[in-house]
Design a protein around this motif. Structure first.
Motif, mmCIF file in Angstrom:
data_model
loop_
_atom_site.group_PDB
_atom_site.id
_atom_site.type_symbol
_atom_site.label_atom_id
_atom_site.label_comp_id
_atom_site.label_asym_id
_atom_site.label_seq_id
_atom_site.Cartn_x
_atom_site.Cartn_y
_atom_site.Cartn_z
ATOM 1 N N GLY A 156 54.126 -2.695 56.027
ATOM 2 C CA GLY A 156 54.721 -4.035 56.087
ATOM 3 C C GLY A 156 54.688 -4.785 54.778
ATOM 4 N N SER A 157 54.192 -6.025 54.851
ATOM 5 C CA SER A 157 54.306 -6.892 53.678
ATOM 6 C C SER A 157 53.326 -6.508 52.567
ATOM 7 N N GLY A 158 52.253 -5.813 52.916
ATOM 8 C CA GLY A 158 51.332 -5.331 51.884
ATOM 9 C C GLY A 158 50.461 -6.423 51.274
ATOM 10 N N SER A 159 50.248 -7.519 52.024
ATOM 11 C CA SER A 159 49.437 -8.588 51.434
ATOM 12 C C SER A 159 47.980 -8.140 51.271
ATOM 13 N N ASN A 160 47.493 -7.315 52.180
ATOM 14 C CA ASN A 160 46.117 -6.813 52.032
ATOM 15 C C ASN A 160 46.004 -5.848 50.871
ATOM 16 N N MET A 161 47.021 -5.026 50.692
ATOM 17 C CA MET A 161 47.034 -4.105 49.552
ATOM 18 C C MET A 161 46.979 -4.910 48.248
ATOM 19 N N GLY A 187 47.598 -2.141 57.679
ATOM 20 C CA GLY A 187 48.893 -2.455 58.260
ATOM 21 C C GLY A 187 49.795 -1.230 58.292
ATOM 22 N N PRO A 197 43.677 -6.182 63.236
ATOM 23 C CA PRO A 197 43.620 -7.646 63.372
ATOM 24 C C PRO A 197 43.077 -8.134 64.717
ATOM 25 N N HIS A 233 47.977 -14.975 63.220
ATOM 26 C CA HIS A 233 47.944 -13.797 62.339
ATOM 27 C C HIS A 233 47.757 -14.221 60.882
ATOM 28 N N GLU A 256 41.133 -11.378 56.301
ATOM 29 C CA GLU A 256 41.205 -9.945 55.939
ATOM 30 C C GLU A 256 41.242 -9.750 54.428
#
Ligand code: GRF
Length: 202
Positions: A11-16, A88, A110, A167, A174
Motif C-alpha cells: 500500500g502506501s508504504g508509510s511504515n516503510m 502492510g 493493526p 487507522h 506503528e
C-alpha cells in the motif's frame, strides 16, 4: 555494520518510509536495502524517491502461490537480508518463503493480536465495539497473524472514530513501534521460545 532490511508492502508504504527514516537517523542499526510489493502501489514510488531498490512481483503473473512465493524468496535472498519486514503486505506467503528466513521475518498488524487477526483488523475492532485496540509486531510463522508476539502498543477507540480516523492513529503509533522492533531484532536481543519471545534488556 548496518543490518540489511528488506521490506514487503502492498500500500502506501508509510511504515516503510518511517523505518527508512529511523535507520537514517541512526535509531535503528540497519538500512532498508530493498522494497518488494505484490502490486503497483504508492509505497513503490515512495521507496524509489528515497533511493531504495523497489520491485513489484505481481501475484497474478504467477501460476500459483507457490511459484510466486519462490520467485519472491529468490529475489529477496539476493539482498542477503538480516531482517525481512512485512509492513502492510496483503498476501500470504507459502512456507517456502518463511523457511528461507527462519525467525527473521516480522509482520506488523493493526490490532492487538490474537484479537482481530486477518485483513480487516481495524474495521473488525470497531465493529466489535472494542474500546481499545492497537498494533502488534510479531515473528512470522506458517499461520496468518499468528507467530510469537514481539511488541504491542494500545490505541484507545474514540466514540466518533471511523475506520480511517482510527487507522490513522494506529499508524502514527506503528511508525514508532516498527523501528523499535527492528532495532531489537538487529541487535540480537530477541529470543524465540515456543510461541513466546524473550527480549533482552539493553
Ligand atoms: C499498517 O497499518 C499495517 O499494520 C497494516 O497495513 C498498514 C500499512 O500501512 N498491515 P502503510 O502502507 O505502512 O502506510
Amino acid at each position: 555494520m548496518a543490518g540489511r532490511i528488506v521490506v514487503l508492502i502492498s500500500g502506501s508504504g508509510s511504515n516503510m518510509a518511517a523505518l527508512a527514516e529511523a535507520c537514517r537517523r541512526g535509531d535503528v542499526p540497519g538500512e532498508v536495502v530493498a522494497v518488494f510489493a505484490d502490486r503497483a502501489c504508492e509505497g513503490i514510488s515512495r521507496a524509489e524517491g528515497l533511493g531504495i531498490d523497489a520491485h513489484v512481483l505481481v501475484f497474478k503473473d504467477y501460476a500459483s502461490r507457490e511459484d510466486w512465493s519462490e520467485a519472491l524468496r529468490d529475489q529477496v535472498l539476493k539482498y542477503e537480508p538480516d531482517l525481512v519486514v512485512s509492513a502492510g503486505f496483503m498476501r500470504i506467503v507459502s512456507p517456502v518463503f518463511v523457511d528461507a528466513f527462519p525467525n527473521r521475518i516480522i509482520n506488523l498488524h493493526p490490532a492487538l493480536l490474537p484479537s482481530f487477526a486477518g485483513p480487516h483488523g481495524v474495521r473488525d475492532a470497531l465493529e466489535h465495539g472494542a474500546k481499545v485496540t492497537g498494533t502488534t509486531v510479531h515473528i512470522v510463522d506458517y499461520e496468518v497473524d499468528h507467530g510469537p508476539i514481539l511488541l504491542q502498543a494500545a490505541v484507545p477507540i474514540e466514540k466518533d472514530d471511523d475506520e480511517a480516523s482510527l487507522h490513522e492513529r494506529i499508524k502514527e503509533r506503528e511508525h514508532r513501534l516498527l523501528p523499535l522492533a527492528c532495532r531489537l531484532m538487529l541487535e540480537g536481543r530477541v529470543r524465540v521460545e515456543g510461541h513466546k519471545t524473550l527480549i533482552e534488556e539493553a
